[in-house]
Each structure stands twice: as structure tokens, then as C-alpha cells.
Write a protein that holds these residues in place. Structure first.
Motif, PDB file in Angstrom:
ATOM      1  N   ASP A  70       0.849  -1.185   0.000  1.00  0.00           N
ATOM      2  CA  ASP A  70       0.000   0.000   0.000  1.00  0.00           C
ATOM      3  C   ASP A  70       0.891   1.245   0.000  1.00  0.00           C
ATOM      4  N   HIS A  72       0.533   4.079   1.150  1.00  0.00           N
ATOM      5  CA  HIS A  72       0.422   4.869   2.376  1.00  0.00           C
ATOM      6  C   HIS A  72       0.818   4.044   3.600  1.00  0.00           C
ATOM      7  N   GLN A  73       1.664   3.066   3.390  1.00  0.00           N
ATOM      8  CA  GLN A  73       2.031   2.139   4.462  1.00  0.00           C
ATOM      9  C   GLN A  73       3.529   1.868   4.448  1.00  0.00           C
ATOM     10  N   THR A 114      -7.373  -0.571   5.641  1.00  0.00           N
ATOM     11  CA  THR A 114      -6.084  -0.388   4.972  1.00  0.00           C
ATOM     12  C   THR A 114      -5.613   1.060   5.115  1.00  0.00           C
ATOM     13  N   SER A 116      -4.540   3.057   2.724  1.00  0.00           N
ATOM     14  CA  SER A 116      -5.130   3.898   1.679  1.00  0.00           C
ATOM     15  C   SER A 116      -6.583   4.247   1.975  1.00  0.00           C
ATOM     16  N   SER A 117      -7.334   3.323   2.573  1.00  0.00           N
ATOM     17  CA  SER A 117      -8.731   3.638   2.881  1.00  0.00           C
ATOM     18  C   SER A 117      -8.829   4.668   4.007  1.00  0.00           C
ATOM     19  N   ALA A 120      -8.063   7.996   2.319  1.00  0.00           N
ATOM     20  CA  ALA A 120      -9.199   8.404   1.491  1.00  0.00           C
ATOM     21  C   ALA A 120     -10.353   8.908   2.360  1.00  0.00           C
TER      22      ALA A 120
END
Length: 157
Positions: A70, A72-73, A114, A116-117, A120
Motif C-alpha cells: 500500500d 500509504h504504508q 487499509t 489507503s482507505s 481516502a
């Protein structure tokens, strides 16, 4: 090696995009708390360039570029404590937004969310209206050691 589980152990809010400096500081801070960090993996999408190694007090940590991770991880590995998956909060994020993201990433209610979620959801709920002064935000973030990390050190896999 992607995080198919979606589980996050916490969040990391670096002060800059100088990945060599920031990863070194992160690993140096986490070593005595979680056990010696032996490997770091990051998606290079938001981090050009990604160093191959970073110096940490008394040792060197290898850094891997994983495009399937991901974006963003960040993934940190240790022989002692296993694996940690942290949300990476962009350095330019405001203090209020970073605080919400850190709480969401470390909260048990979001353990299957996650990175990214979470990013978002923050964007959808709060947009870009909080791009406040970065210097003031860093002072208000609440991390006593200035490392920009936050998480649950107890989880291992």
C-alpha cells in the motif's frame, strides 16, 4: 509481501521527505521499544528516492522497495517482535488531520482498515482545508521524542 490482512499497528508521521534521515530516526526510536529493526519496506510511489540502507545506532537496516505494498504504508521487520505495519502520514499533513489518522490507525475498531482507505476517508471527510503551518503543527503533534511515530508496540506476527 503485501499486507493482505489490511491490519495496521499504528502510524508514522515523518517530519520531512528525506527518507534516509526519517527512516534512520524511526528505527533508532523503535529499536529499544520494539526490538531491533532489521528490515524496512516502503512503496516508492510517494518517496523518490528510496535508500537501499539506513544507518541506525550500532547497525544498518536494509530498505526494500515494494510496489505491491500500500503506498500509504510502511512495513518494519524485527527478529524479536516480528512485523509492524504502519500508516505513513505525509509530512505536510496538518496536526489535527495527523491526530485523527494516528487515532484511526491505532484504534481497534479500524484494525481491518487499509492505509489507503484511512487516507481516502480523511480526505473525503475533511478535504484539504487543514493545510496549516507545518512548523506549528509539528510542535502540537504530541510525540514527546519528535520521531513522528505512534502505535501499538505489543503486536507481533
Amino acid at each position: 509481501m503485501s499486507n493482505l490482512r489490511g491490519r495496521l499497528d499504528g502510524a508514522w508521521w515523518p517530519c520531512s521527505r528525506d527518507l534516509t534521515q526519517e527512516l534512520s530516526a524511526l528505527a533508532d526510536t523503535l529499536d529499544p521499544l520494539w526490538g531491533r529493526v532489521t528490515r524496512i519496506a516502503i512503496n516508492p510511489l510517494h518517496w523518490p528516492p528510496v535508500p537501499l540502507k539506513v544507518p541506525v545506532s550500532g547497525h544498518v537496516v536494509k530498505v526494500g522497495r515494494l510496489t505491491e505494498l500500500d503506498p500509504h504504508q510502511i512495513l518494519l521487520s524485527s527478529y524479536t517482535a516480528g512485523r509492524w505495519d504502519l500508516l505513513v502520514i505525509p509530512p505536510e499533513t496538518s496536526a489535527p488531520a495527523a491526530a485523527r489518522l494516528m487515532a484511526a490507525a491505532s484504534g481497534s475498531a479500524h484494525s481491518a482498515t487499509t492505509a489507503s482507505s484511512l487516507m481516502a476517508a480523511e480526505q473525503a471527510l475533511h478535504g484539504g482545508s487543514e493545510a496549516a503551518d507545518r512548523g506549528r503543527d509539528r510542535e502540537e503533534k504530541g510525540a514527546a521524542d519528535g520521531s513522528g511515530h505512534f502505535g501499538r508496540p505489543g503486536r507481533t506476527t
